[in-house]
Design an enzyme around this catalytic site. Structure first.
Site, short mmCIF file in Angstrom:
data_model
loop_
_atom_site.label_atom_id
_atom_site.label_comp_id
_atom_site.label_asym_id
_atom_site.label_seq_id
_atom_site.Cartn_x
_atom_site.Cartn_y
_atom_site.Cartn_z
N ASN A 21 22.82 41.91 -45.37
CA ASN A 21 23.12 43.49 -44.91
C ASN A 21 22.76 43.75 -43.79
O ASN A 21 22.75 44.23 -42.19
CB ASN A 21 23.14 44.65 -45.13
CG ASN A 21 25.12 44.86 -46.43
OD1 ASN A 21 26.18 44.15 -45.82
ND2 ASN A 21 24.73 45.16 -47.56
N GLU A 36 26.59 45.61 -54.88
CA GLU A 36 26.22 44.44 -54.53
C GLU A 36 26.69 43.98 -56.81
O GLU A 36 25.85 43.00 -56.44
CB GLU A 36 25.70 43.86 -54.35
CG GLU A 36 23.80 44.21 -54.33
CD GLU A 36 23.19 45.08 -53.73
OE1 GLU A 36 22.22 45.14 -53.79
OE2 GLU A 36 24.25 46.14 -53.43
#
Length: 306
Positions: free
Chosen positions: A187, A222
């Site tokens: 990210n 995640e």
């Protein structure tokens, strides 16, 4: 009097939903209403035939059971069922909906015998649109919007069902919880949009390794969970290793714009007598924590200490 009778018959014929009179033995005694071909097929040819004359045995048996139960209870009953024109003889080419129709059947016993038999009035209302909408809403409530995997709520519901099944029938049940290693780096380097693409691709990769009965859920961020019915600890560990290998060997260039690999760490547990949902999850979580502390990109099984 004649005019009143004619008006009554016209009103009955104009009923929007089909109304069947069915005997205790399963014979079609009468049919009125339900002439709109957008919602129904013309079933007028069914009168004087029995359910078993025009339907597969299993379907006819079900309808006959509903009729007999209604007569035994002597009250209005409501049932839901699907039925397609292809299941009824003589209706295959009739004008009407192409897909199977979902019906709400309102079944009421008649007070007096009709043509020598006890009978019921069966009003069949097309609820297909409502049924499909309810099914879509249920699916949306169970799915993670980003990945298409099931969500945590669905996992907990499935766990309740499967744990109860285990305690009743002793069917094995295992759980994998895995996490993407160093996903924050993805990210930070490529942005959250690209990170979302990675999560979606990982869901797709994992689903290809699972059986239809297995349940892949996005557990949070995640982190993912895989519920494995009828699976012992050894087989669950082998599957976790396959998931680890599958994800680790995949190149996320298409999602991120450059060659990039990601690994996963996983904890695996299996249900044992005396366990509950919390203990099953806690052991899998403990295995995941240990895997991350052991250098990541590995699978740790956590059996119950007896």
């Amino acid at each position: 009097m004649k005019q009143n009778l004619e008006l009554l018959m016209e009103m009955l014929a104009a009923l929007p939903d089909p109304v069947f009179v069915l005997s205790e033995s399963g014979k079609y005694l009468a049919l009125i209403g339900g002439h709109d071909a957008r919602y129904y097929h013309d079933g007028s040819h069914l009168v004087n035939f029995s359910l078993h004359d025009v339907m597969p045995k299993a379907r006819a048996d079900w309808f006959l059971q509903q009729i007999q139960q209604t007569l035994e209870e002597g009250r209005l009953r409501t049932v839901e069922y699907s039925l397609g024109a292809h299941e009824i003889k003589g209706m295959e080419l009739a004008e009407g909906p192409e897909q199977d129709i979902w019906f709400e059947g309102r079944v009421q016993p008649l007070r007096r015998p009709f043509r020598g038999e006890r009978a019921v009035v069966w009003v069949a209302r097309n609820i297909t649109e409502h049924y499909n909408m309810q099914r879509q809403l249920k699916t949306l409530s169970e799915q993670d919007e980003l990945t298409g995997a099931y969500n945590r709520r669905k996992l907990m519901e499935a766990l309740q069902e499967r744990v109860a099944e285990f305690h009743r029938y002793s069917h094995p049940l295992s759980l994998i919880i895995f996490d993407l290693d160093h996903f924050k780096r993805v990210n930070d380097k490529f942005g959250h949009v690209s990170g979302d693409k990675v999560l979606f691709s990982i869901t797709t990769l994992c689903n290809k390794q699972l059986r239809q009965q297995d349940l892949l859920c996005r557990y949070g961020g995640e982190e993912f969970a895989v519920l494995l019915p009828n699976t012992n600890l050894e087989d669950a560990v082998q599957l976790a290793q396959r998931l680890r290998t599958t994800v680790g060997s995949y190149d996320f260039e298409q999602e991120l714009g450059e060659s990039y690999s990601i690994t996963i760490s996983a904890g695996v547990s299996t249900l044992t007598p005396g366990d509950d949902i919390e203990s099953l999850i806690k052991r899998a979580d403990s295995g995941l924590y240990q895997a991350k502390n052991s250098g990541r990109n590995c699978v740790i099984e956590k059996a119950r200490q007896l």
